[in-house]
Scaffold this motif. Structure first.
Motif: not given
Ligand SMILES: *Cc1c(COP(=O)(O)O)cnc(C)c1O
Length: 393
Positions: A331-333, A304-306, A258-261
């Motif tokens: 997403t962040d949300q 998320s910084a990581g 899972v990647e950060a959108a």
């Protein structure tokens, strides 16, 4: 599909070592000796005993019943959040500092973005009484004060990177420059399954303790070693590589990365590398990275910084291309909501990185007896400010 590299350090067509000539001696020394070092039984004894008594392994595999009820399947959480320093990163820094000692190095350097890898490195340097210099972008130092102070308290020197955008990639450049100038007495501890060969393979092997334990623990709890799903978030990809490692050869186990959108895949503020990226060289290896049409690295973004990294390690590029792992994004949300959900349902506040893995539960469709393992890569204490500012609970 295999997790093994060829003799040049390639997973399929990804990997290798794209480095300036002046780094050849360091990389060659490491490449020629790392396997022999880490396969030595004396090394393994030391590594395992530190993981047990210093890190607190094995980390529990917890059956999350209320979460399971919500999604209609059986969900286990691999509790990397309970490790010393609060995340999986320390598995790797313990391994690498033992390699550095074996190579006769006296000094350690590292680069850090948010400071988590810097703290994990400063921690093991204190433990071993080794000198530690951590390069960090000036902008990141201002944003991540508490981690800067942690590193100093642990006895490390934090050197600001003052060029370019004064963030992670500039810190990485400074660290590499330092290593070129101090090749003999210094080891460079890279924090994820990225960088030139042999780093991706070495870091994957250290983190593979995660899936080694999951297998044994599932056997105890469920009488079977293989789950139906393993879900992990991907920044560079080290916690996912560790959680997937021992399940790779069994095609029945679905690997979910899972990647950060970020603010959305098409928002221009994202870190969903496989969605937005293309093949190219980043930090010394051929992989997939977010880049402009003329090959400039795109500045990534995530809450998320990581996960705020413009590429993924070559192993993951190969898992993506071959289809062995499914890549999703949150997403962040969605991550914030998943983090708050876990807090209320199970009494565990996850790191926002790990919350991305939890957010994937919303997007998958399970059948009754599906056995699901979510790798909870870290704890959420460090993210409290963000939960307060942006979360609705
Ligand atoms: C650093 C970090 C990550 C991302 O790094 P990977 O190498 O992709 O694992 C994920 N979770 C936590 C808690 C982290 O600190």
């Amino acid at each position: 599909m295999s997790f093994s590299i060829d003799k040049n350090g390639y997973y399929g067509s990804f990997g290798g070592a794209f480095i300036p000539e002046m780094l050849y001696p360091n990389i060659e020394e490491l490449g020629n000796s790392y396997l022999e070092i880490i396969q030595d039984p004396v090394f393994q004894d030391k590594f395992r005993s530190l993981l047990k008594d210093y890190v607190g392994r094995p980390s529990p595999l917890f059956l999350a019943e209320r979460l399971s009820n919500k999604y209609g399947c059986k969900i286990y959480l691999k509790r990397e959040d309970l490790n010393h320093t609060g995340a999986h990163k320390v598995n790797n820094t313990i391994g690498q500092i033992l390699v550095a000692q074996k190579l006769g190095k006296q000094k350690i350097i590292a680069e850090t973005g948010a400071g988590q890898h810097g703290v994990a490195t400063a921690t093991v340097c204190a433990l071993m009484g080794m000198e530690c210099i951590v390069y960090m972008g000036e902008v990141d130092m201002a944003r991540q004060r508490p981690n800067v102070e942690r590193m100093k308290l642990l006895g490390a020197e934090v050197r600001p990177a003052t060029s370019g955008s004064r963030t992670l990639k500039d810190a990485t450049n400074e660290a590499l420059r330092h290593w070129i100038n101090h090749p003999v007495d210094t080891h460079y501890i890279i924090g994820s399954v990225v960088g030139p060969h042999p780093y991706p393979d070495m870091v994957t092997r250290f983190q593979s303790i995660i899936s080694e334990e999951i297998k044994q623990q599932l056997k105890e709890h469920e009488g079977r070693e293989y789950p139906d799903y393993v879900i992990a978030c991907v920044g560079g990809g080290s916690n996912a590589a560790g959680a997937f490692y021992h399940f790779n050869e069994n095609d029945q186990v679905r690997l979910i990365a899972v990647e950060a959108a970020g603010q959305g895949l098409s928002s221009g503020h994202s870190a969903a590398t496989t969605n937005l990226g293309k093949r190219g060289v980043l930090h010394g290896s051929m992989t997939i990275l977010m880049q402009t049409t003329d090959g400039q690295v795109v500045e990534p973004y995530s809450i998320s910084a990581g996960l705020d990294y413009p590429g993924i390690g070559p192993l993951h590029a190969h898992l993506f291309e071959s289809g062995r792992a499914s890549f999703m994004s949150a997403t962040d949300q969605q991550a914030l909501e998943a983090g708050i959900r876990l807090s209320k349902l199970e009494g565990i506040i996850p790191a926002l990185e790990s919350a991305h893995a939890l957010a994937a539960l919303e997007q998958l469709e399970f059948v009754g007896n599906d056995l699901v393992v979510v790798n909870l890569s870290g704890r959420g204490d460090k993210d409290l400010e963000t939960y307060i500012e942006k979360g609705k609970y």
